[in-house]
Design an enzyme around this catalytic site. Structure first.
Site, short mmCIF file in Angstrom:
data_model
loop_
_atom_site.label_atom_id
_atom_site.label_comp_id
_atom_site.label_asym_id
_atom_site.label_seq_id
_atom_site.Cartn_x
_atom_site.Cartn_y
_atom_site.Cartn_z
CG ASP A 91 -1.94 1.02 1.28
OD1 ASP A 91 -1.79 2.06 0.61
OD2 ASP A 91 -2.93 0.82 2.01
CG ASP B 249 -8.54 15.86 -18.60
OD1 ASP B 249 -9.01 15.05 -17.78
OD2 ASP B 249 -8.86 15.86 -19.81
CD GLU B 250 -12.12 13.10 -14.37
OE1 GLU B 250 -12.68 13.21 -13.27
OE2 GLU B 250 -12.23 12.11 -15.09
CE1 TYR C 45 -9.15 9.70 -10.05
CE2 TYR C 45 -10.32 11.03 -11.66
CZ TYR C 45 -9.20 10.30 -11.29
OH TYR C 45 -8.15 10.18 -12.15
CE LYS D 10 -4.70 11.54 -9.86
NZ LYS D 10 -3.64 10.50 -9.65
CG PHE E 136 -17.70 5.69 -22.04
CD1 PHE E 136 -19.08 5.51 -21.99
CD2 PHE E 136 -17.15 6.29 -23.17
CE1 PHE E 136 -19.88 5.90 -23.05
CE2 PHE E 136 -17.95 6.68 -24.23
CZ PHE E 136 -19.31 6.49 -24.17
N GLY F 203 -23.25 15.52 -10.90
CA GLY F 203 -22.16 16.48 -11.11
C GLY F 203 -21.36 16.25 -12.38
P1 NAD Z 1 -6.54 1.86 -12.44
O1 NAD Z 1 -7.66 1.99 -11.48
O2 NAD Z 1 -6.68 1.00 -13.64
O3 NAD Z 1 -5.22 1.36 -11.68
C1 NAD Z 1 -4.84 1.86 -10.43
C2 NAD Z 1 -3.79 0.93 -9.84
O4 NAD Z 1 -3.38 1.47 -8.57
C3 NAD Z 1 -4.30 -0.48 -9.57
O5 NAD Z 1 -3.37 -1.44 -10.02
C4 NAD Z 1 -4.46 -0.53 -8.06
O6 NAD Z 1 -4.29 -1.82 -7.49
C5 NAD Z 1 -3.37 0.42 -7.60
N1 NAD Z 1 -3.65 0.98 -6.27
C6 NAD Z 1 -4.80 1.54 -5.84
N2 NAD Z 1 -4.69 1.90 -4.55
C7 NAD Z 1 -3.41 1.59 -4.16
C8 NAD Z 1 -2.69 1.74 -2.95
N3 NAD Z 1 -3.25 2.29 -1.87
N4 NAD Z 1 -1.41 1.30 -2.91
C9 NAD Z 1 -0.83 0.73 -4.01
N5 NAD Z 1 -1.49 0.56 -5.18
C10 NAD Z 1 -2.75 0.99 -5.26
O7 NAD Z 1 -6.17 3.37 -12.86
P2 NAD Z 1 -5.64 3.94 -14.24
O8 NAD Z 1 -6.81 4.28 -15.09
O9 NAD Z 1 -4.58 3.06 -14.76
O10 NAD Z 1 -5.02 5.33 -13.75
C11 NAD Z 1 -3.68 5.38 -13.30
C12 NAD Z 1 -3.32 6.82 -12.93
O11 NAD Z 1 -3.50 7.67 -14.05
C13 NAD Z 1 -4.18 7.41 -11.81
O12 NAD Z 1 -3.35 8.22 -10.99
C14 NAD Z 1 -5.19 8.27 -12.55
O13 NAD Z 1 -5.63 9.35 -11.75
C15 NAD Z 1 -4.36 8.75 -13.72
N6 NAD Z 1 -5.10 9.11 -14.93
C16 NAD Z 1 -5.99 8.23 -15.48
C17 NAD Z 1 -6.64 8.55 -16.66
C18 NAD Z 1 -7.62 7.58 -17.32
O14 NAD Z 1 -8.19 7.90 -18.34
N7 NAD Z 1 -7.83 6.37 -16.78
C19 NAD Z 1 -6.41 9.78 -17.26
C20 NAD Z 1 -5.50 10.67 -16.67
C21 NAD Z 1 -4.85 10.31 -15.52
O1 TDX Z 2 -21.66 3.49 -18.83
C1 TDX Z 2 -21.21 4.65 -18.94
N1 TDX Z 2 -21.89 5.55 -19.70
C2 TDX Z 2 -21.46 6.82 -19.89
O2 TDX Z 2 -22.11 7.60 -20.61
C3 TDX Z 2 -19.97 5.06 -18.30
C4 TDX Z 2 -19.20 4.08 -17.44
C5 TDX Z 2 -19.54 6.35 -18.51
N2 TDX Z 2 -20.26 7.21 -19.28
C6 TDX Z 2 -19.73 8.57 -19.53
C7 TDX Z 2 -19.24 9.35 -18.35
C8 TDX Z 2 -18.15 10.21 -18.96
O3 TDX Z 2 -18.71 11.37 -19.57
O4 TDX Z 2 -18.58 8.38 -20.36
C9 TDX Z 2 -17.56 9.32 -20.06
C10 TDX Z 2 -16.30 8.59 -19.63
O5 TDX Z 2 -16.56 7.96 -18.38
P1 TDX Z 2 -15.42 7.18 -17.56
O6 TDX Z 2 -14.84 6.10 -18.40
O7 TDX Z 2 -15.98 6.85 -16.23
O8 TDX Z 2 -14.28 8.29 -17.48
P2 TDX Z 2 -14.21 9.77 -16.81
O9 TDX Z 2 -15.20 9.93 -15.74
O10 TDX Z 2 -14.19 10.76 -17.95
O11 TDX Z 2 -12.73 9.69 -16.15
C11 TDX Z 2 -11.65 9.05 -16.84
O12 TDX Z 2 -10.78 10.00 -17.41
C12 TDX Z 2 -10.05 10.81 -16.53
C13 TDX Z 2 -10.87 8.15 -15.89
O13 TDX Z 2 -11.73 7.20 -15.31
C14 TDX Z 2 -10.18 8.97 -14.84
O14 TDX Z 2 -9.36 8.14 -14.01
C15 TDX Z 2 -9.30 9.99 -15.51
O15 TDX Z 2 -8.75 10.85 -14.53
#
Ligand code: NAD
Ligand code: TDX
Length: 332
Positions: A58, A122-123, A148, A152, A188, A273
């Site tokens: 962790d 970017d959120e 969330y 961040k 999504f 939101g």
């Molecule tokens: P994810 O949820 O797929 O993976 C997160 C990982 O972190 C997992 O492997 C989980 O086990 C690990 N984790 C969670 N809590 C932990 C803890 N307390 N200690 C150690 N490990 C822990 O997330 P992701 O989509 O791969 O995102 C990774 C990073 O990128 C995040 O910081 C997220 O904010 C950022 N990010 C994501 C997106 C996106 O579109 N998904 C976009 C921009 C930035």
């Molecule tokens: O079933 C769905 N239907 C739908 O319309 C889901 C799961 C999502 N959505 C919408 C919500 C958002 O407008 O689609 C868009 C994308 O949703 P998510 O995949 O949940 O992404 P978002 O909330 O945009 O956040 C993602 O991008 C920024 C990542 O999950 C974050 O970790 C990252 O920081």
């Protein structure tokens, strides 16, 4: 940098970065990951044992973090709770991991004088109107909407404070929405692809007019490595690939690419939101560090992603029903 510690390296984006570093550098990578529901050890299978190891732990535990940071040259910090909808149900793990966990990493890199790259989203900037000619830049004011994104944003502020007050050698990046292989089916694009594969209809929150700025996760990884190697300490770089699309357009594209009627989807309860639009101006990263994305055609990247989910049903199927049960309980 000979030894890189990657937190959250068993997640969707972190695991892609691990593969990217091993393919493009000579560095050794240690992953620190708690293996939450979002992690996937399969995404790290087959990596060379002499250049890679996984520590299960962790990031909010100083006793776990400190010796691993001491043993590395640089930390790339991906670990987080990452799903907005989960943060609306229960914010507490988001506060603990994203804020307390980042604080714990910062204290360890301060103690040992190690380089840090902090991965963010970017959120943190809130949202834009659909017709706003501006996009997010490194100067945009923070205005997060969800637990969330607020967690961040808090982590970003901590990193900047540790740079300014304690001289920590850190860079930051804020990236737009990632897509590609190994993304959890709660998100999504994988949710809609796997719903169609199971013979059901994609589900759009609200009107579906919300816009996300899509980037392939491989392009996110190349940008983070570039910033780690060449970024200026204390600086923030926005990462994006000019991939703005409405959710409605993405769902229609997925349906078409999968040979279905483009109108074969449902509108469901909107997210509380719900941010309207994200859009990234990544000029600083491109002009200062010479980065550019490889996956510039979203439709072909999406088609490849659909192919990947078709071929990896064994991986996503065990998680699918629990995720859908949680969505159904919320009318989504
Ligand atoms: P994810 O949820 O797929 O993976 C997160 C990982 O972190 C997992 O492997 C989980 O086990 C690990 N984790 C969670 N809590 C932990 C803890 N307390 N200690 C150690 N490990 C822990 O997330 P992701 O989509 O791969 O995102 C990774 C990073 O990128 C995040 O910081 C997220 O904010 C950022 N990010 C994501 C997106 C996106 O579109 N998904 C976009 C921009 C930035
Ligand atoms: O079933 C769905 N239907 C739908 O319309 C889901 C799961 C999502 N959505 C919408 C919500 C958002 O407008 O689609 C868009 C994308 O949703 P998510 O995949 O949940 O992404 P978002 O909330 O945009 O956040 C993602 O991008 C920024 C990542 O999950 C974050 O970790 C990252 O920081």
């Amino acid at each position: 940098m000979d030894r890189i510690l990657v937190t959250g390296g068993a997640g969707f984006i972190g695991s892609n970065f691990v593969h990217h570093v091993l393919a493009h550098t000579d560095a050794h990578v240690t992953v620190l990951d708690k293996l939450t529901y979002a992690a996937s050890e399969a995404a790290l299978a087959g990596l060379p044992a002499d250049r890679f190891d996984l520590v299960i732990g962790d990031i909010a535990q100083p006793g776990t973090v400190e010796p691993l940071v001491r043993a590395c040259d640089a930390v790339v910090h991906y670990a987080a709770e990452s799903h907005n909808d989960n943060s609306l149900e229960d914010p507490s793990p988001f506060i603990q991991t994203n804020i307390v966990g980042t604080y714990t990493i910062l204290e360890a890199v301060r103690q040992h004088g190690r380089r840090l790259h902090h991965v963010s989203t970017d959120e943190v900037y809130g949202d834009l109107e659909l017709d706003d000619p501006q996009r997010f830049t490194e100067e945009t004011a923070y205005q997060p909407s969800s637990p969330y994104s607020a967690s961040k944003a808090a982590s970003d502020h901590l990193v900047r404070a540790w740079v300014r007050s304690f001289g920590v050698q850190a860079t930051l990046s804020n990236c737009s929405n990632n897509y590609g292989p190994w993304q959890h089916v709660e998100k999504f694009i994988p949710r809609q692809i796997t719903e169609i594969l199971m013979g059901r209809r994609p589900r759009l929150y609200g009107t579906g007019e919300n816009v996300r700025d899509w980037i392939h996760t491989e392009d996110h990884s190349s940008a983070v490595l570039r910033i780690l190697e060449r970024g200026r300490i204390g600086e923030t770089y926005l990462i994006g690939a000019d991939g703005e699309k409405s959710n409605l357009d993405v769902v229609r594209m997925i349906l078409r690419l999968m040979g279905r009627d483009e109108d074969h989807f449902e509108h469901v309860t909107d997210r509380a939101g719900h941010d309207l639009r994200y859009a990234i101006e990544s000029e600083k990263l491109r002009s200062e560090l010479g980065w550019s994305p490889v996956f510039s055609d979203f439709e072909s990247g999406l088609a490849a992603t659909i192919g990947w989910y078709r071929a990896h049903e064994d991986w996503w199927r065990p998680h699918k029903e629990a995720v859908e049960a949680a969505y159904a309980a919320r009318g989504q």
